[in-house]
Scaffold this active site. Sequence first.
Site, PDB file in Angstrom:
ATOM      1  CD1 TRP A 192       2.871   2.417   8.172  1.00 58.90           C
ATOM      2  CD2 TRP A 192       4.830   1.339   8.123  1.00 58.90           C
ATOM      3  NE1 TRP A 192       2.642   1.152   7.678  1.00 58.90           N
ATOM      4  CE2 TRP A 192       3.824   0.461   7.651  1.00 58.90           C
ATOM      5  CE3 TRP A 192       6.142   0.875   8.188  1.00 58.90           C
ATOM      6  CZ2 TRP A 192       4.086  -0.834   7.238  1.00 58.90           C
ATOM      7  CZ3 TRP A 192       6.414  -0.429   7.777  1.00 58.90           C
ATOM      8  CH2 TRP A 192       5.401  -1.266   7.303  1.00 58.90           C
ATOM      9  CG  ASN A 193       7.366   2.177   3.696  1.00 63.70           C
ATOM     10  OD1 ASN A 193       6.890   3.310   3.665  1.00 63.70           O
ATOM     11  ND2 ASN A 193       7.541   1.461   2.602  1.00 63.70           N
ATOM     12  CB  CYS A 234       5.917   0.432  -2.417  1.00 64.98           C
ATOM     13  SG  CYS A 234       7.102   1.766  -2.714  1.00 64.98           S
ATOM     14  NE  ARG A 254       9.420   9.203  -3.223  1.00 65.81           N
ATOM     15  CZ  ARG A 254       9.482   7.871  -3.369  1.00 65.81           C
ATOM     16  NH1 ARG A 254      10.642   7.301  -3.681  1.00 65.81           N
ATOM     17  NH2 ARG A 254       8.437   7.123  -3.181  1.00 65.81           N
ATOM     18  CD  GLU A 273       5.144   4.653  -4.077  1.00 66.11           C
ATOM     19  OE1 GLU A 273       4.659   3.499  -4.179  1.00 66.11           O
ATOM     20  OE2 GLU A 273       5.870   5.015  -3.151  1.00 66.11           O
ATOM     21  CG  LEU A 274      -1.748   4.258  -5.267  1.00 68.67           C
ATOM     22  CD1 LEU A 274      -3.046   4.090  -6.039  1.00 68.67           C
ATOM     23  CD2 LEU A 274      -1.994   4.965  -3.938  1.00 68.67           C
ATOM     24  N   GLY A 316       0.898   5.056  -0.202  1.00 70.94           N
ATOM     25  CA  GLY A 316       0.272   4.077   0.677  1.00 70.94           C
ATOM     26  C   GLY A 316      -0.436   3.002  -0.126  1.00 70.94           C
ATOM     27  CB  SER A 317      -2.896   0.500   0.898  1.00 67.86           C
ATOM     28  OG  SER A 317      -4.047   1.233   1.261  1.00 67.86           O
ATOM     29  NE  ARG A 327      15.882   0.717  -0.216  1.00 67.59           N
ATOM     30  CZ  ARG A 327      15.278   1.630  -0.985  1.00 67.59           C
ATOM     31  NH1 ARG A 327      14.559   1.237  -2.005  1.00 67.59           N
ATOM     32  NH2 ARG A 327      15.419   2.912  -0.745  1.00 67.59           N
TER      33      ARG A 327
END
Length: 493
Positions: A164-165, A298, A173, A264-265, A242-243, A292
């Site tokens: 969501w960020n 992340c 991407r 991409e964690l 995400g996480s 930012r």
Amino acid sequence: MLPESSSESPSSVLDWVRTDLFIGGRWIPAPNGATFAVENPATGETLAHVADATAQLGLDALEAATLAQPQWAAVPPRRRAEILRRAHDLLLERTEQFALLITLEMGKSLAESRSEVAYAAGYLRWFAEEAVRIDGGWKVSEDGSARVLVMRQPVGPCLLITPWNAPLAMPARKIAPALAAGCTSVVKPAPQTPLTTNALVSLLVEAGLPDGAVNVVPTSHASALSEPLMADRRLRKVSFTGSTPVGRLLLAQAAQNVLRTSMELGGNAPFVVCADADLDAAVAGAMTAKLRNIGEACIAANRFYVHAEVAEEFAERLVERMSTLSLGVGTDPSTDLGPLIDDRQRRRVADLVEETVAGGARLRAGGAVPEGPGYFYPPTVITDVPADARIIREEIFGPVAAIQTFTTEAEALHAANDTEFGLVSYVYTQDLGRALRMVEQIETGMVGLNRGYVSDPSAPFGGVKQSGIGREGGSSGIDEYLEEKYVAIDTTR
């Protein structure tokens, strides 16, 4: 078709955003009218109700992607590139509309949202250019009896799970390299921000995207939708941002069908300020790296390690800069920082700060939850942070700078690497030898050297250790969606 006017009000922007599912080139409602609410984090008010996909609809989307895969893979690279480039141009033409939409459903200021539009468009352009540069290989075998042909072909249908960020940049991407490589996809956007993904797909359709090449299934029950997709043999790849805990779960599920994975964690970025650093540059970089996206990134600086000789001056300057920033609704031009994404995230950030201060740290700025609607949290600086504080071990995802000190280069490197994460780090020093030593020894996939911003469509974005697998962006970004096929050609007869 999306509107072309640049003077959009919040209500009129929402008028043109689709809220249905997009499967096989058609917008369709969820069965029985099932929806979930999308909230404006600045006000707590509901922006829209979006169709809530079931597991079966997820499988329907995979079916559409599977049927479209042979046709899309056969589309000439130049045609794929032209669609992506057209989407890039359309997106930039409609910067204001997309920026406003991002601000409404995610909360960041309009200035930051405009930057995200440009960043997302950069991925569409970059992979439009990469689509026509997919190559292979040809050589004589070692014993001369054969010729070796290496072909590069699309992986196949992909599941793309976005956070969501960055509700526009993250889908772009992932979607852009998949399309450039000739892969179809099923996209599952975060339930907090599905509207921007739907708007992006509408734009791709306008740019010429054929039916089934991209399918979108927003849902409020992610695991119920993703598990059957991951178990389906038609799926060939999953890309997730995400996480780390969710990433581990998806990796375990991907193992069952040996899926290609891009992960991409989580991050826990160290920001190291050496004694010889240019403090003006370091403070400016800290403001960028920390604030930012309201700190909800992340790659946000998470742990500040500042040499003892300059720690107090650095902290004072950072406090001074942060104290001038204004909190407010992102659509207000005077707003510097918008709200956090929801009340849960704000409570988590507030708890981390309160726990750290109770443990002996010194609160230098911020730290108090403001009254009123929305999920706002002020820019916060904490010094004298205990070495074992939870705020040092966990990703903050908020506008909080936690500062510790060091005295030797070895001490700084040990502290920076003392984490299971390894996404990005930041180093400020004017000594070339020290810079090279630290860049080589820090265990992260990316480093900002005397720079607080690292994201670039032309560079490989990704981490090491438990921060992920694979890279997005750069020349390697399209490789994540391509398989190599080796053909041995007998030349003895």
